[in-house]
Design an enzyme around this catalytic site. Structure first.
Site, PDB file in Angstrom:
ATOM      1  N   TRP A   1     -16.899  -5.020   3.483  1.00  0.00           N
ATOM      2  CA  TRP A   1     -15.772  -5.878   3.113  1.00  0.00           C
ATOM      3  C   TRP A   1     -16.220  -7.315   2.864  1.00  0.00           C
ATOM      4  O   TRP A   1     -15.479  -8.117   2.310  1.00  0.00           O
ATOM      5  CB  TRP A   1     -14.708  -5.846   4.211  1.00  0.00           C
ATOM      6  CG  TRP A   1     -14.101  -4.497   4.391  1.00  0.00           C
ATOM      7  CD1 TRP A   1     -14.556  -3.495   5.201  1.00  0.00           C
ATOM      8  CD2 TRP A   1     -12.941  -3.972   3.735  1.00  0.00           C
ATOM      9  NE1 TRP A   1     -13.748  -2.384   5.101  1.00  0.00           N
ATOM     10  CE2 TRP A   1     -12.739  -2.647   4.205  1.00  0.00           C
ATOM     11  CE3 TRP A   1     -12.041  -4.491   2.804  1.00  0.00           C
ATOM     12  CZ2 TRP A   1     -11.695  -1.844   3.771  1.00  0.00           C
ATOM     13  CZ3 TRP A   1     -10.990  -3.689   2.383  1.00  0.00           C
ATOM     14  CH2 TRP A   1     -10.827  -2.384   2.852  1.00  0.00           C
TER      15      TRP A   1
ATOM     16  N   GLU B   1      -1.067 -11.859  11.088  1.00  0.00           N
ATOM     17  CA  GLU B   1      -2.170 -10.902  11.129  1.00  0.00           C
ATOM     18  C   GLU B   1      -3.436 -11.509  11.721  1.00  0.00           C
ATOM     19  O   GLU B   1      -4.053 -10.932  12.612  1.00  0.00           O
ATOM     20  CB  GLU B   1      -2.444 -10.369   9.722  1.00  0.00           C
ATOM     21  CG  GLU B   1      -3.595  -9.390   9.659  1.00  0.00           C
ATOM     22  CD  GLU B   1      -3.868  -8.914   8.241  1.00  0.00           C
ATOM     23  OE1 GLU B   1      -4.861  -8.191   8.054  1.00  0.00           O
ATOM     24  OE2 GLU B   1      -3.094  -9.266   7.319  1.00  0.00           O
TER      25      GLU B   1
ATOM     26  N   ASN C   1       0.870  -1.177   0.000  1.00  0.00           N
ATOM     27  CA  ASN C   1       0.000   0.000   0.000  1.00  0.00           C
ATOM     28  C   ASN C   1       0.908   1.228   0.000  1.00  0.00           C
ATOM     29  O   ASN C   1       1.249   1.767   1.050  1.00  0.00           O
ATOM     30  CB  ASN C   1      -0.912  -0.006   1.232  1.00  0.00           C
ATOM     31  CG  ASN C   1      -1.856  -1.183   1.226  1.00  0.00           C
ATOM     32  OD1 ASN C   1      -2.539  -1.444   0.248  1.00  0.00           O
ATOM     33  ND2 ASN C   1      -1.878  -1.928   2.321  1.00  0.00           N
TER      34      ASN C   1
ATOM     35  N   ARG D   1     -16.691 -12.786  -2.072  1.00  0.00           N
ATOM     36  CA  ARG D   1     -15.296 -12.344  -2.162  1.00  0.00           C
ATOM     37  C   ARG D   1     -14.359 -13.481  -2.579  1.00  0.00           C
ATOM     38  O   ARG D   1     -13.365 -13.253  -3.265  1.00  0.00           O
ATOM     39  CB  ARG D   1     -14.887 -11.777  -0.811  1.00  0.00           C
ATOM     40  CG  ARG D   1     -13.418 -11.408  -0.684  1.00  0.00           C
ATOM     41  CD  ARG D   1     -13.205 -10.690   0.642  1.00  0.00           C
ATOM     42  NE  ARG D   1     -11.796 -10.488   0.944  1.00  0.00           N
ATOM     43  CZ  ARG D   1     -11.335  -9.804   1.974  1.00  0.00           C
ATOM     44  NH1 ARG D   1     -12.201  -9.248   2.808  1.00  0.00           N
ATOM     45  NH2 ARG D   1     -10.051  -9.661   2.206  1.00  0.00           N
TER      46      ARG D   1
ATOM     47  N   GLU E   1      -8.531  -2.722  -2.739  1.00  0.00           N
ATOM     48  CA  GLU E   1      -8.716  -1.975  -1.498  1.00  0.00           C
ATOM     49  C   GLU E   1      -8.390  -0.492  -1.682  1.00  0.00           C
ATOM     50  O   GLU E   1      -7.585   0.096  -0.969  1.00  0.00           O
ATOM     51  CB  GLU E   1      -7.878  -2.610  -0.381  1.00  0.00           C
ATOM     52  CG  GLU E   1      -8.300  -4.042  -0.093  1.00  0.00           C
ATOM     53  CD  GLU E   1      -7.493  -4.708   0.997  1.00  0.00           C
ATOM     54  OE1 GLU E   1      -8.034  -5.595   1.664  1.00  0.00           O
ATOM     55  OE2 GLU E   1      -6.311  -4.343   1.168  1.00  0.00           O
TER      56      GLU E   1
ATOM     57  N   ASP F   1      -8.060 -14.155   2.923  1.00  0.00           N
ATOM     58  CA  ASP F   1      -6.970 -13.273   3.372  1.00  0.00           C
ATOM     59  C   ASP F   1      -6.270 -13.862   4.588  1.00  0.00           C
ATOM     60  O   ASP F   1      -6.453 -13.378   5.709  1.00  0.00           O
ATOM     61  CB  ASP F   1      -7.532 -11.883   3.699  1.00  0.00           C
ATOM     62  CG  ASP F   1      -6.438 -10.845   3.936  1.00  0.00           C
ATOM     63  OD1 ASP F   1      -5.275 -11.133   3.654  1.00  0.00           O
ATOM     64  OD2 ASP F   1      -6.767  -9.748   4.413  1.00  0.00           O
TER      65      ASP F   1
ATOM     66  N   GLU G   1      -6.525 -22.376  16.430  1.00  0.00           N
ATOM     67  CA  GLU G   1      -7.755 -22.607  15.672  1.00  0.00           C
ATOM     68  C   GLU G   1      -8.879 -23.054  16.595  1.00  0.00           C
ATOM     69  O   GLU G   1     -10.042 -22.645  16.425  1.00  0.00           O
ATOM     70  CB  GLU G   1      -7.517 -23.659  14.587  1.00  0.00           C
ATOM     71  CG  GLU G   1      -8.723 -23.920  13.708  1.00  0.00           C
ATOM     72  CD  GLU G   1      -8.423 -24.869  12.557  1.00  0.00           C
ATOM     73  OE1 GLU G   1      -9.362 -25.181  11.796  1.00  0.00           O
ATOM     74  OE2 GLU G   1      -7.255 -25.291  12.416  1.00  0.00           O
TER      75      GLU G   1
ATOM     76  N   LYS H   1       0.391  -3.628  -6.105  1.00  0.00           N
ATOM     77  CA  LYS H   1      -0.979  -3.884  -5.669  1.00  0.00           C
ATOM     78  C   LYS H   1      -1.860  -2.876  -6.385  1.00  0.00           C
ATOM     79  O   LYS H   1      -1.789  -1.676  -6.107  1.00  0.00           O
ATOM     80  CB  LYS H   1      -1.098  -3.731  -4.155  1.00  0.00           C
ATOM     81  CG  LYS H   1      -2.507  -3.923  -3.611  1.00  0.00           C
ATOM     82  CD  LYS H   1      -2.541  -3.763  -2.091  1.00  0.00           C
ATOM     83  CE  LYS H   1      -3.953  -3.929  -1.545  1.00  0.00           C
ATOM     84  NZ  LYS H   1      -4.001  -3.787  -0.073  1.00  0.00           N
TER      85      LYS H   1
ATOM     86  N   LYS I   1      -2.351 -15.202  -3.188  1.00  0.00           N
ATOM     87  CA  LYS I   1      -2.451 -15.614  -1.791  1.00  0.00           C
ATOM     88  C   LYS I   1      -2.816 -17.092  -1.688  1.00  0.00           C
ATOM     89  O   LYS I   1      -3.518 -17.637  -2.541  1.00  0.00           O
ATOM     90  CB  LYS I   1      -3.488 -14.770  -1.058  1.00  0.00           C
ATOM     91  CG  LYS I   1      -3.037 -13.329  -0.824  1.00  0.00           C
ATOM     92  CD  LYS I   1      -3.923 -12.615   0.172  1.00  0.00           C
ATOM     93  CE  LYS I   1      -3.405 -11.201   0.436  1.00  0.00           C
ATOM     94  NZ  LYS I   1      -4.109 -10.523   1.529  1.00  0.00           N
TER      95      LYS I   1
END
Length: 662
Positions: free
Chosen positions: A523, A375, A184, A318, A268, A347, A493, A264, A342
């Site tokens: 989103w 993340e 970004n 998505r 987004e 994500d 998890e 990118k 990815k």
């Protein structure tokens, strides 16, 4: 402290005395050291490993020989030979000699260097890349280990000695490519490709070049507007093309071995070719054409989807986006364009299927994109060793051909025989005293490099090896740390998102439970829980049809509820709370059981770590103990919120009568 923290990334031998001690502890005496007569930046650094030979050399003993030869090895490959007279590392290039030296140090530390040893190794994966998401103000997007190693206050600010240590650390695990700035690309970072920062970029490139690492920059697709004063970034516009040609000509005049760019675009709110009704092939090819004369490449990220969805719309999915955008373009990209895809369609969730776009474009270069920085997997507070997850991804058979068709085949270049293949990952390092924020998170960086070198290495081997290289050979330490690493992913998890559901996190920063955090959001919507059940219907007959993007064999596997694996079942199907899974439990009881067991597992980690106090360096022991306590608090919060939420939705009691806040 530097030696302690480097040790925790298997790059701890930073002094001649330490190297000498290691040889002596293996009963090896070195009488002489010899190098090739040629010079190169990598060879220069290899020689600096022995800048003072005296602590290593003895009056009699074996010769330590570094030799360049013409043997046919893959780039970076080496041969290590050990007999009564010598230890010889031979390679066809200087980087191979460097990798051979690090391999020798590892074997010495593990006390595994028998006389008669003859080993030939080469990296299985060609592109072994890291993506830093550093901003020039010093912050790191999705960074959980302090501030940037490279930037502060909108300029290059780094300590050369620390960057050398970092480059050496990365070379020790075989990393050969690095992006230093955020995908970004903000206004200040856009100028990184200009002369304003050229001197600093040259200096940084010089450091990494000497450790066999090629440097790349993330660039802003709208740079011709923001930097060049043009009124368009249309990839078919002649002035835009000329602007990029001039930009890269200047860059490569100053840095001839510069790697290229990461982009990118149309993602987004980032600018891209869609603004001008152009395809991503047209956008990427324009940059690739400007880079081609210099051997540069474009890594073009496929993380493109509609982030302004209507949550009421049950058909917009998505997960479908990357495949729909890119698969029709197969064969239209230039040979120096590499699609960066990815591992999953969403994500970097705790559990999601492998992206159907991977290996679906046989005439296009592809690299797999992973995320080392955690993340959605604990943010380097909660322990989550990612290697078992990566092993599962690499083993996935796309069933796209009768020949090699696993993800491992793709990233190793066996599947499609394209010029470029490999893996890249968002890295987890920063200026934190322990490099990665959580000492045990350094096992993720180590495991990433080693798995790319040899994807066939078993996870338990890597866990044991990292523990021994980091903490020594005591069997209790090795057994405890290895077990913590190997079970940590399932533990996390268990107390977070169940059965393939994702996104039950706090928006924006993505840490901690928020079951409806993204449920009515532009989103996307990700679990659709109501009084009857939960999950996303992605079947052909009644759902979004996402399963049709897979090969027929995998489509049938996921589309059929009776065949779909339990761990992904809610990603593909909406199920009643009383639906019985293949493990014999109902969906709701599985949710209750796993969340309670996740908390219990963290309690076990805390107790087991206490048993290692006398064996671990005090600074590291205290640091990990503090992280485990924070993880316990997080696990309890997840457990209580998730179990309470789904009890209130379903009205179904826990059949074991445990405490749920009703």
């Amino acid at each position: 402290m530097d030696q302690i923290t480097d040790k925790a990334c298997s790059c701890w031998l930073v002094s001649q005395d330490e190297i000498a001690h290691l040889f002596k502890s293996n009963a090896l005496s070195i009488s002489s050291i010899s190098f090739p007569e040629t010079e190169s930046p990598v060879l220069h650094n290899l020689k600096k490993e022995f800048c003072d030979f005296s602590p290593i050399l003895a009056g009699t003993g074996k010769a330590l020989v570094f030799r360049l030869d013409d043997e046919p090895r893959l780039n970076g490959g080496f041969t290590l030979h050990h007999d009564d007279l010598l230890i010889e590392i031979s390679a066809s290039d200087a980087t191979g000699l460097l990798y051979g030296w690090f391999y020798l140090m590892n074997r010495l530390q593990l006390h595994d260097i028998p006389c008669g040893m003859h080993v030939t190794q080469a990296p299985a994966v060609n592109i072994r890349m890291l993506n830093h998401w550093d901003n020039m103000d010093g912050t790191i997007e999705r960074g959980y280990a302090g501030r940037s190693l490279f930037f502060a206050e909108n300029k290059f600010v780094y300590h050369p000695d620390k960057i050398v240590r970092y480059a050496r650390l990365l070379a020790s695990i075989g990393i050969n490519a690095l992006t230093i700035n955020n995908v970004n690309v903000h206004q200040t970072e856009t100028r990184l490709i200009t002369q304003t920062y050229r001197h600093d970029l040259i200096s940084l490139n010089h450091i990494f070049r000497g450790w066999g690492i090629r440097l790349y920059l993330s660039v802003n697709y709208a740079s011709p507007i923001e930097l060049g004063g043009l009124n368009t970034a249309d990839p078919l516009d002649a002035e835009v093309k000329a602007w990029w040609r001039d930009c890269f000509r200047s860059l490569y005049q100053d840095i001839p071995d510069f790697g290229g760019v990461v982009v990118k675009a149309d993602s987004e709110h980032r600018p891209g070719p869609f603004t001008y009704n152009r395809t991503h092939a047209e956008g990427a090819n324009m940059l690739a054409e400007a880079l081609a004369p210099y051997g540069g490449v474009v890594f073009w990220r496929c993380f493109v989807y509609n982030c302004l969805q209507n949550w009421r719309d049950r058909q917009t999915d998505r997960a479908r986006a990357a495949y729909e955008h890119f698969s029709p373009l197969d064969g239209q990209f230039r040979q120096n364009v590499i699609l960066q895809i990815k591992n999953g369609p969403m994500d970097f969730q705790v559990r999601e299927p492998v992206s159907p776009l991977l290996n679906a474009m046989p005439a296009t270069n592809q690299v797999l994109e992973l995320q080392i920085t955690q993340e959605y997997t604990g943010q380097q507070i909660d322990l989550f060793w990612l290697v078992p997850q990566w092993k599962t991804i690499l083993a996935f058979d796309t069933q796209r051909s009768s020949g090699p068709s696993t993800i491992e085949d793709l990233v190793c270049g066996r599947a499609n025989r394209m010029p470029h293949s490999g893996v890249t990952a968002v890295v987890n390092t920063g200026d934190d005293p322990f490099w990665t924020g959580h000492v045990l998170a350094q096992a993720n960086l180590y495991g990433y490099g080693k798995l790319l070198w040899n994807p066939g290495t078993e996870a338990d081997v890597l866990a044991r090896e990292w523990s021994q290289l980091t903490f020594g050979m005591h069997p209790l330490v090795t057994r405890t740390v290895s077990d913590m690493l190997l079970t940590s992913g399932q533990t996390y998890e268990n107390y977070t998102a169940p059965l393939g559901v994702g996104w039950m996190v706090n928006p924006h920063h993505h840490y901690g439970p928020n079951i409806e955090g993204y449920e009515y959001d532009a989103w996307g919507t990700y679990h659709y829980a109501d009084r009857n059940g939960l999950g996303v219907d992605r079947t052909i007959e009644t759902g979004t049809g996402y399963v049709s993007q897979y090969s027929p064999e995998n489509c049938q596997l996921y589309n059929n509820l009776q065949r779909c694996p339990d761990e992904l079942v809610l990603f593909f199907h909406f199920l009643n709370y009383n639906h019985r899974l293949k493990n014999g439990k109902t969906v709701i009881q599985h949710i209750y059981d796993t969340h309670f067991s996740g908390v219990e597992a963290v309690d076990k980690y805390i107790e087991e770590w206490k048993g290692l106090a006398e064996f671990i360096v005090p600074e590291i022991y205290a640091h990990v103990a503090e992280r485990l306590e924070r993880q316990k608090a997080n696990a309890v919060e997840w457990c209580d919120r998730v179990n309470t939420y789904f009890y209130r939705k379903s009205g179904v009691e826990d059949n074991k009568g445990r405490k749920i806040y009703k």
